[in-house]
Each structure stands twice: as structure tokens, then as C-alpha cells.
Scaffold this motif. Structure first.
Motif, PDB file in Angstrom:
ATOM      1  N   GLU A  32       8.458  47.663  -6.349  1.00 27.56           N
ATOM      2  CA  GLU A  32       8.761  46.323  -6.874  1.00 27.56           C
ATOM      3  C   GLU A  32       7.808  45.938  -7.999  1.00 27.56           C
ATOM      4  O   GLU A  32       8.237  45.386  -9.030  1.00 27.56           O
ATOM      5  CB  GLU A  32       8.688  45.271  -5.765  1.00 27.56           C
ATOM      6  CG  GLU A  32       8.983  43.877  -6.298  1.00 27.56           C
ATOM      7  CD  GLU A  32       8.760  42.752  -5.293  1.00 27.56           C
ATOM      8  OE1 GLU A  32       8.719  41.576  -5.720  1.00 27.56           O
ATOM      9  OE2 GLU A  32       8.614  43.043  -4.085  1.00 27.56           O
ATOM     10  N   SER A  33       6.523  46.213  -7.816  1.00 21.23           N
ATOM     11  CA  SER A  33       5.555  45.823  -8.859  1.00 21.23           C
ATOM     12  C   SER A  33       5.854  46.552 -10.164  1.00 21.23           C
ATOM     13  O   SER A  33       5.756  45.965 -11.248  1.00 21.23           O
ATOM     14  CB  SER A  33       4.124  46.102  -8.394  1.00 21.23           C
ATOM     15  OG  SER A  33       3.889  47.488  -8.211  1.00 21.23           O
TER      16      SER A  33
ATOM     17  N   ALA B 144      16.998  47.519   1.212  1.00 23.41           N
ATOM     18  CA  ALA B 144      17.941  46.525   0.697  1.00 23.41           C
ATOM     19  C   ALA B 144      17.343  45.738  -0.460  1.00 23.41           C
ATOM     20  O   ALA B 144      18.003  45.518  -1.480  1.00 23.41           O
ATOM     21  CB  ALA B 144      18.358  45.585   1.825  1.00 23.41           C
ATOM     22  N   LEU B 145      16.091  45.301  -0.335  1.00 25.91           N
ATOM     23  CA  LEU B 145      15.516  44.463  -1.391  1.00 25.91           C
ATOM     24  C   LEU B 145      15.265  45.259  -2.664  1.00 25.91           C
ATOM     25  O   LEU B 145      15.427  44.738  -3.774  1.00 25.91           O
ATOM     26  CB  LEU B 145      14.257  43.747  -0.894  1.00 25.91           C
ATOM     27  CG  LEU B 145      12.939  44.509  -0.734  1.00 25.91           C
ATOM     28  CD1 LEU B 145      12.136  44.525  -2.030  1.00 25.91           C
ATOM     29  CD2 LEU B 145      12.089  43.860   0.368  1.00 25.91           C
ATOM     30  N   LEU B 146      14.901  46.537  -2.528  1.00 28.40           N
ATOM     31  CA  LEU B 146      14.700  47.360  -3.718  1.00 28.40           C
ATOM     32  C   LEU B 146      16.031  47.688  -4.387  1.00 28.40           C
ATOM     33  O   LEU B 146      16.136  47.689  -5.613  1.00 28.40           O
ATOM     34  CB  LEU B 146      13.957  48.645  -3.354  1.00 28.40           C
ATOM     35  CG  LEU B 146      12.514  48.477  -2.872  1.00 28.40           C
ATOM     36  CD1 LEU B 146      11.932  49.819  -2.455  1.00 28.40           C
ATOM     37  CD2 LEU B 146      11.638  47.826  -3.940  1.00 28.40           C
TER      38      LEU B 146
ATOM     39  N   THR C 284       8.627  41.572  -1.745  1.00 30.77           N
ATOM     40  CA  THR C 284       8.150  42.383  -0.621  1.00 30.77           C
ATOM     41  C   THR C 284       7.277  41.551   0.300  1.00 30.77           C
ATOM     42  O   THR C 284       7.383  41.632   1.533  1.00 30.77           O
ATOM     43  CB  THR C 284       7.359  43.602  -1.136  1.00 30.77           C
ATOM     44  OG1 THR C 284       8.246  44.467  -1.865  1.00 30.77           O
ATOM     45  CG2 THR C 284       6.724  44.373  -0.003  1.00 30.77           C
ATOM     46  N   TYR C 285       6.409  40.739  -0.286  1.00 36.49           N
ATOM     47  CA  TYR C 285       5.513  39.905   0.531  1.00 36.49           C
ATOM     48  C   TYR C 285       6.310  38.946   1.405  1.00 36.49           C
ATOM     49  O   TYR C 285       6.083  38.847   2.617  1.00 36.49           O
ATOM     50  CB  TYR C 285       4.545  39.133  -0.362  1.00 36.49           C
ATOM     51  CG  TYR C 285       3.613  38.248   0.439  1.00 36.49           C
ATOM     52  CD1 TYR C 285       2.533  38.796   1.119  1.00 36.49           C
ATOM     53  CD2 TYR C 285       3.827  36.871   0.531  1.00 36.49           C
ATOM     54  CE1 TYR C 285       1.685  37.996   1.873  1.00 36.49           C
ATOM     55  CE2 TYR C 285       2.994  36.068   1.286  1.00 36.49           C
ATOM     56  CZ  TYR C 285       1.923  36.637   1.956  1.00 36.49           C
ATOM     57  OH  TYR C 285       1.091  35.845   2.718  1.00 36.49           O
TER      58      TYR C 285
ATOM     59  N   GLY D  37       7.913  37.890   6.675  1.00 36.10           N
ATOM     60  CA  GLY D  37       9.122  37.919   7.489  1.00 36.10           C
ATOM     61  C   GLY D  37       8.895  38.593   8.823  1.00 36.10           C
ATOM     62  O   GLY D  37       7.762  38.897   9.216  1.00 36.10           O
ATOM     63  N   PRO D  38       9.981  38.857   9.574  1.00 34.71           N
ATOM     64  CA  PRO D  38       9.886  39.419  10.920  1.00 34.71           C
ATOM     65  C   PRO D  38       9.095  40.723  10.989  1.00 34.71           C
ATOM     66  O   PRO D  38       8.327  40.943  11.905  1.00 34.71           O
ATOM     67  CB  PRO D  38      11.354  39.656  11.322  1.00 34.71           C
ATOM     68  CG  PRO D  38      12.117  38.673  10.494  1.00 34.71           C
ATOM     69  CD  PRO D  38      11.376  38.562   9.199  1.00 34.71           C
TER      70      PRO D  38
END
Length: 340
Positions: A73-74, A107-109, A320-321, A327-328
Motif C-alpha cells: 500500500e505504501s 481485498a484491500l490491495l 492497512t492500519y 479492525g478485527p
């Protein structure tokens, strides 16, 4: 008569709709097949332009941990105009995402516009390189450091074939790297292979691949990685110690000062997971290597801990954070942190 006409029109409409729907489905499917997953974008034209940022996962892991997610992500945020290519050995299908994956990080990436998660097969990657003969002879079951040496080989082949920048999956990008042909120094006269960049078909990378095969010693930790880069650089250059925070230029290669990526050296890796009285600004750095191989204690960023790692996540990989740390998956007891 009117009812019969209406019935015939209705039957005709249903028939036409059914035929059109069937033709739109994959072969052998009617109403029972699931939709075909959307293929991953290739953008092969970008691959030939030495613009990509590469990450490699040589295990079969399909659930990237928070540090891997933060690294990718960074890079996506620091290089918004460049494709970020994350190659995962565990992805078996060559054209589709693993539809069974429930990983939040995956999923987020996948949702990031310039991140492309791709499978790869080593033998295909090594074609037309010196590494293919080595790969066909080596027995992974007998290799002590197979995950690492296969990763060492894969990154060389990727940069040789496509050009760009390779980053380890425990490197957090904080500003763009301003040079193209470069190696990263871990210390004076010692090169890393965790961060490097070259255009495609650069002679130095070819020499490294030939050395990899000719002098293969997979049982020695780092011999196919940092040691290989260091000895090939020394074969080209008469390396000297660094003067202040200045990089060294040799022929057409920039040997970047340890402060660029390793301001915290590996013996002090725990400092990333400690609370600092005065937070460092890292003004001389382009990225930070968090030395995950050293992290046998499995330290990680923890929400509310105020460690250096947590603050780096907040700033450079906020999605990501929020998703994996707050998150969970990131919930849990705060670890005790030393203030430095």
C-alpha cells in the motif's frame, strides 16, 4: 383469439431471452454456472517500460500479514503513477483472482487502482535467463533456505526481464526514489538485495544471474542475495566508505547510503516496535526496511501503542492500519513497549 396472440408473444419473448442469456454464458452453462471472475489487468505495455514496482511472495501464503499489506500500500501511495505488481506463488490460476480468498489484506490491495496481484511460475519466469538451468537441477526439498534463495532468483529475473524497482515485503515506502540504476547499502561496502532498481536487460543483473548459477551455495545464508550483489558490485567498483550522507556513483550505478533505507540497522530492529520520546523524521530516507526476518518474536504494530511502527502505518499505509490494525484482525491486548 386476442389471448392466444398475447400468449404466443409472451412465449416468444421468453424463448428469445433464454437464447440470448445462454449465449452470454460460458460454454456448458445455462442458469447453473457462477459468473466468470474478472481477469486481472496485465498492462503488458507498462512492463516493457521499466516503470513497475515489484513485490514477490514465494511461499503459498494467500493472506498477506499487515506488514506485507503496508509495504504494498505504501508503494502504491508513494508511486501513484506507476504499476505496483505483487507476484504471489500461491495464486494457482494464471488469469483470475482466487475467488475463495477471504483475506482482508488481499481485498484491500486488490481494490487499489495501481496494484496488480499476479500469480507466477518460477520456471516460466526463468526462461531465457541463466537461472533456468539451475532451477531444473535444484531439489527444493533438500534446500535449507529454499523460500529465500528462490526469492533471490525471482527478483533478479523480474528486473532483468521487465526493469523497474524491486522491494522486499517488509519495506515501507516514504518518498520516491530519485534514481533508476541503484543498489542499496546496508553498511559501508555491503550491498542489500532487498531494494534495488535497474532498467530491463541491464548488464549488472545478467552478471548477477550468471554468478548465482556458477557459484551457487544455497546452504549459506545470504550468499545468493546480499553477498551476491556485494561481490558483483565490488567486481565493477573500488568501493570506499561513505562520506557523510552522500551516495557513491560507480560507472552507471548509484550505491545509495545506508540512511536511504536502513537508518535503523538490523541489530536494532526492535526499535521499530518501541515508543520513541522524539520520533525520527527520516529526512534522508526513501523507504524503511523493518527487518522482518529478524523478528522471531513476531512483534507487530498494535493500535494505541504509539510505537514507531504504529505511527508509520498510520502515515504511510492508512487503509492497512484501519483495516488490519484497528479492525478485527488487529484487535487484542496492547503489548508492553519500551520508551527510547
Amino acid at each position: 383469439m386476442l389471448k392466444e396472440i398475447k400468449f404466443m408473444l409472451w412465449f416468444f419473448f421468453v424463448f428469445v431471452f433464454s437464447v440470448v442469456y445462454k449465449l452470454s454464458r460460458p460454454s456448458g452453462c445455462f442458469f447453473s454456472c457462477e459468473p466468470t471472475p474478472e481477469p486481472l489487468p496485465m498492462q503488458e505495455e507498462d512492463l516493457s517500460q521499466s516503470r513497475s514496482i515489484f513485490f514477490v511472495e514465494t511461499t503459498d501464503r494467500l493472506e498477506p500479514p499487515p506488514l506485507v499489506s503496508c509495504s504494498v500500500e505504501s508503494a502504491a501511495r508513494i508511486y501513484p503513477d506507476r504499476p505496483i505488481r505483487f507476484f504471489m506463488k500461491g495464486l494457482k490460476n494464471n488469469t483470475r483472482r482466487d475467488s475463495n480468498s477471504t483475506s482482508a489484506a488481499f481485498a484491500l490491495l486488490s481494490a487499489m487502482e495501481n496494484v496488480f496481484i499476479r500469480p507466477f511460475q518460477m520456471e516460466t519466469l526463468f526462461e531465457e535467463t541463466p537461472l533456468l538451468s539451475w532451477y531444473r537441477k535444484v531439489n527444493p526439498a533438500k534446500e535449507r533456505y529454499w523460500v529465500h534463495v528462490s526469492s533471490d532468483a525471482s527478483r533478479l529475473a523480474l528486473i532483468w526481464k521487465y526493469g523497474g524497482i524491486y522491494l522486499d515485503t517488509d519495506v515501507i515506502s516514504i518518498r520516491p526514489i530519485p534514481v533508476t540504476n541503484f543498489l542499496a547499502a546496508e553498511a559501508s561496502q555491503v550491498s542489500s538485495n532487498g531494494i534495488f532498481g535497474f532498467p530491463r536487460h541491464h548488464g549488472f543483473i545478467w552478471d548477477c544471474m550468471e554468478d548465482f548459477v556458477r557459484n551457487y551455495k544455497g546452504h549459506i545464508w545470504g550468499y545468493q542475495g546480499p553477498s551476491l550483489m556485494t561481490r558483483n558490485l565490488k567486481a565493477l567498483c573500488n568501493l570506499t566508505n561513505f562520506h557523510k550522507v552522500e551516495d557513491i556513483s560507480c560507472q552507471n550505478i548509484s550505491f545509495l547510503h545506508p540512511q536511504r533505507f536502513y537508518p535503523i540497522p538490523y541489530p536494532a530492529w526492535r526499535r521499530y516496535y518501541e515508543v520513541w520520546k522524539k520520533r525520527p523524521d527520516f529526512n534522508d530516507s526513501y523507504a524503511l526496511h523493518l527487518w522482518n526476518y529478524m523478528n522471531s518474536e513476531r512483534k507487530t504494530a498494535v493500535a494505541g501503542s504509539n510505537t514507531l511502527a504504529e505511527n508509520l502505518y498510520k502515515k504511510y499505509c492508512p487503509t492497512t492500519y484501519k483495516t488490519l490494525i484497528q479492525g478485527p484482525e488487529g484487535s487484542g491486548h496492547l503489548q508492553q513497549n519500551k520508551t527510547v
